[in-house]
Design a protein around this motif. Structure first.
Motif, mmCIF file in Angstrom:
data_model
loop_
_atom_site.group_PDB
_atom_site.id
_atom_site.type_symbol
_atom_site.label_atom_id
_atom_site.label_comp_id
_atom_site.label_asym_id
_atom_site.label_seq_id
_atom_site.Cartn_x
_atom_site.Cartn_y
_atom_site.Cartn_z
ATOM 1 N N TYR B 36 45.317 15.529 62.791
ATOM 2 C CA TYR B 36 44.165 16.208 63.863
ATOM 3 C C TYR B 36 44.569 17.482 64.313
ATOM 4 O O TYR B 36 45.440 17.812 64.509
ATOM 5 N N GLN B 38 43.087 19.664 67.640
ATOM 6 C CA GLN B 38 42.404 19.556 68.881
ATOM 7 C C GLN B 38 42.084 21.134 69.633
ATOM 8 O O GLN B 38 43.261 22.075 70.314
ATOM 9 N N GLN B 42 38.866 20.265 74.149
ATOM 10 C CA GLN B 42 37.709 19.637 73.010
ATOM 11 C C GLN B 42 38.623 18.189 73.231
ATOM 12 O O GLN B 42 40.039 17.826 72.905
ATOM 13 N N SER B 43 38.260 17.249 71.851
ATOM 14 C CA SER B 43 38.657 16.093 71.672
ATOM 15 C C SER B 43 39.763 16.370 70.330
ATOM 16 O O SER B 43 39.514 17.167 69.887
ATOM 17 N N LEU B 44 39.901 15.633 69.893
ATOM 18 C CA LEU B 44 40.471 15.398 68.858
ATOM 19 C C LEU B 44 39.675 15.396 67.901
ATOM 20 O O LEU B 44 38.953 14.647 67.689
ATOM 21 N N LEU B 46 39.666 14.521 63.493
ATOM 22 C CA LEU B 46 40.285 13.387 62.719
ATOM 23 C C LEU B 46 40.520 15.015 61.410
ATOM 24 O O LEU B 46 39.074 15.346 60.914
ATOM 25 N N PHE B 91 46.578 23.087 68.199
ATOM 26 C CA PHE B 91 47.221 21.914 68.483
ATOM 27 C C PHE B 91 46.542 21.224 67.190
ATOM 28 O O PHE B 91 45.717 20.191 67.330
ATOM 29 N N ILE B 93 47.194 17.314 66.026
ATOM 30 C CA ILE B 93 49.011 15.721 65.938
ATOM 31 C C ILE B 93 48.417 15.229 64.906
ATOM 32 O O ILE B 93 47.847 15.452 64.364
#
Lengths: 114, 114
Positions: B36, B38, B42-44, B46, B91, B93
């Protein structure tokens, strides 16, 4: 319609308040539902799964309404440590085997003030 | 509980260079891992699904030649950001799902391209 849509927030509440977050999802075939908590600059961590019968974990209560494709999270007696971003997460398309693709809402920022 | 370890946690690189991020599942075998990204507030989102022993599946709009994914073993997936540019700063993840339900996230990698 977005796949997972949440209250935009932010929510600023005093300690001890009750706060509710709402979430809707578009894929009626979704299998599982979760609330994750994400602290600033950290990875998301599972707060609780959401079941059709509703479930409670201490001060946290989650509800699912499959007919309305709606999920909620209620936090009672909020603490300063509850300040975080709360992510509504839906387990959607199956990828094969036992793996599913998770879809995240944008998250709602909660700040609990002293 | 299951643990996913991600490394490095933070990296600063020069524009045009490549950066490799590792994601390891420490106590379970993950045939599928997810990457993911980010951006702030903001949201994660995919980026891709990493499949052990086969090619990754990329989400629409994610350049597979820029974000190289290798899932060489059941416990390790790597994401390489090639020819990084400032707009790639984000970021990143990874996550893995143990038995297909709860997702466990790595600690995340904060990439800054200067």
């Amino acid at each position: 319609r977005k796949e997972v849509e949440q209250d935009p927030g932010p929510f600023n509440v005093p300690e001890g308040a009750t706060v509710a977050f709402n979430c809707t999802y578009s894929n009626s075939a979704s299998q599982s539902f979760f609330w994750y908590r994400q602290d600033c600059r950290k990875e998301p961590k599972l707060l609780m799964s959401v079941y059709s019968s509703g479930n409670e974990d201490g001060r946290f209560t989650a509800q699912l309404n499959r007919a309305s494709q709606y999920i909620s999270l209620l936090i009672r007696d909020s603490k300063l440590s509850d300040s975080a971003t709360y992510l509504c997460v839906v387990n959607g398309n199956q990828l094969g085997g036992s793996n599913y693709k998770l879809t995240f809402g944008k998250g709602t920022l909660l700040t609990v003030n002293p | 509980g299951a643990v996913v370890s991600q490394h490095p946690s933070r990296v600063i690189c020069k524009s045009g260079t490549s950066v490799k991020i590792e994601c390891r599942s420490l106590d379970f075998q993950a045939t599928t891992m997810f990457w993911y990204r980010q951006f702030p507030k903001q949201s994660l989102m995919l980026m891709a699904t990493s499949n052990e022993g086969s090619k990754a599946t990329y989400e629409q709009g994610v350049e597979k030649d820029k974000f190289l994914i290798n899932h060489a073993s059941l416990t390790l997936s790597t994401l390489t950001v090639t020819s990084a540019h400032p707009e790639d700063s984000s970021f990143y993840i990874c996550s893995a799902q143990d038995r297909g339900t709860e997702a466990f996230f790595g600690q995340g990698t904060r990439l800054t391209v200067v």
